[in-house]
Design a protein around this motif. Structure first.
Motif, PDB file in Angstrom:
ATOM      1  N   PHE A   1       0.832  -1.206   0.000  1.00 51.82           N
ATOM      2  CA  PHE A   1       0.000   0.000   0.000  1.00 51.82           C
ATOM      3  C   PHE A   1       0.863   1.253   0.000  1.00 51.82           C
ATOM      4  O   PHE A   1       2.047   1.221   0.304  1.00 51.82           O
ATOM      5  N   MET A   2       0.205   2.359  -0.331  1.00 57.10           N
ATOM      6  CA  MET A   2       0.819   3.685  -0.293  1.00 57.10           C
ATOM      7  C   MET A   2      -0.137   4.573   0.498  1.00 57.10           C
ATOM      8  O   MET A   2      -1.340   4.556   0.255  1.00 57.10           O
ATOM      9  N   ALA A   3       0.372   5.333   1.454  1.00 62.48           N
ATOM     10  CA  ALA A   3      -0.461   6.213   2.276  1.00 62.48           C
ATOM     11  C   ALA A   3      -0.147   7.670   1.946  1.00 62.48           C
ATOM     12  O   ALA A   3       1.011   8.081   1.956  1.00 62.48           O
ATOM     13  N   ILE A   4      -1.199   8.433   1.660  1.00 61.68           N
ATOM     14  CA  ILE A   4      -1.066   9.850   1.347  1.00 61.68           C
ATOM     15  C   ILE A   4      -1.840  10.636   2.397  1.00 61.68           C
ATOM     16  O   ILE A   4      -3.050  10.442   2.540  1.00 61.68           O
ATOM     17  N   PRO A   5      -1.182  11.532   3.148  1.00 66.22           N
ATOM     18  CA  PRO A   5      -1.882  12.295   4.186  1.00 66.22           C
ATOM     19  C   PRO A   5      -2.794  13.358   3.568  1.00 66.22           C
ATOM     20  O   PRO A   5      -2.379  14.117   2.701  1.00 66.22           O
TER      21      PRO A   5
END
Length: 158
Positions: free
Chosen positions: A129-133
């Motif tokens: 996964f990739m997390a973007i704030p």
């Protein structure tokens, strides 16, 4: 002989157009890529990670890639990237005021790299996964983002 030459030119032109159109139909439309990128930039939370983010680059390409690069005040750089062929799902953890958009892939399909880590822990690996704030995003906007990501994923797979 002139009729044959004209027929040959028309055939070559038709074949060339068909080839270009076939390649263009397999990528997400520019409109979807621009919409997603604009929404993510509008709601990006620079204050996440303790306010240590100096700048960031977030690119959704019409060729089917999602790239996120984060530059920190201490010189560290984090880079994440995946192809929409591998996109699986989207989650959001947090509130409407602040949270993280989590883009999940089918397997270890997210490229993760870090550079210039002050602790010397430069990483080159894969993730799921990739997390973007994000901040100040409404549930309706999240649903629209989910739909656009799904559309882009379907178009890349065609």
């Amino acid at each position: 002989m002139k009729k044959f030459t004209i027929f040959l030119k028309i055939s070559a032109y038709t074949l060339l157009c068909t080839v270009f159109l076939s390649f263009s139909s397999y990528s997400p439309t520019e409109e979807e890529a621009i919409y997603v990128q604009q929404k993510l930039e509008d709601h990006y939370n620079k204050e996440a990670k303790g306010g240590s983010i100096k700048k960031y680059e977030l690119r959704i390409t019409n060729s089917g890639f999602c790239r996120y690069k984060c530059f920190f005040n201490n010189g560290k750089i984090e880079y994440f990237s995946f192809n929409f062929l591998k996109y699986k799902d989207l989650d959001y953890a947090g509130t409407a005021q602040s949270g993280s958009l989590i883009l999940r892939t089918k397997g270890d399909d997210v490229i993760v790299q870090t550079y210039n880590d002050t602790k010397g822990n430069d990483i080159d690996s894969m993730a799921t996964f990739m997390a973007i704030p994000l901040k100040n995003i409404e549930p309706e906007e999240l649903n629209q983002l989910m739909e656009k990501f799904q559309q882009m994923s379907r178009k890349v797979r065609q």
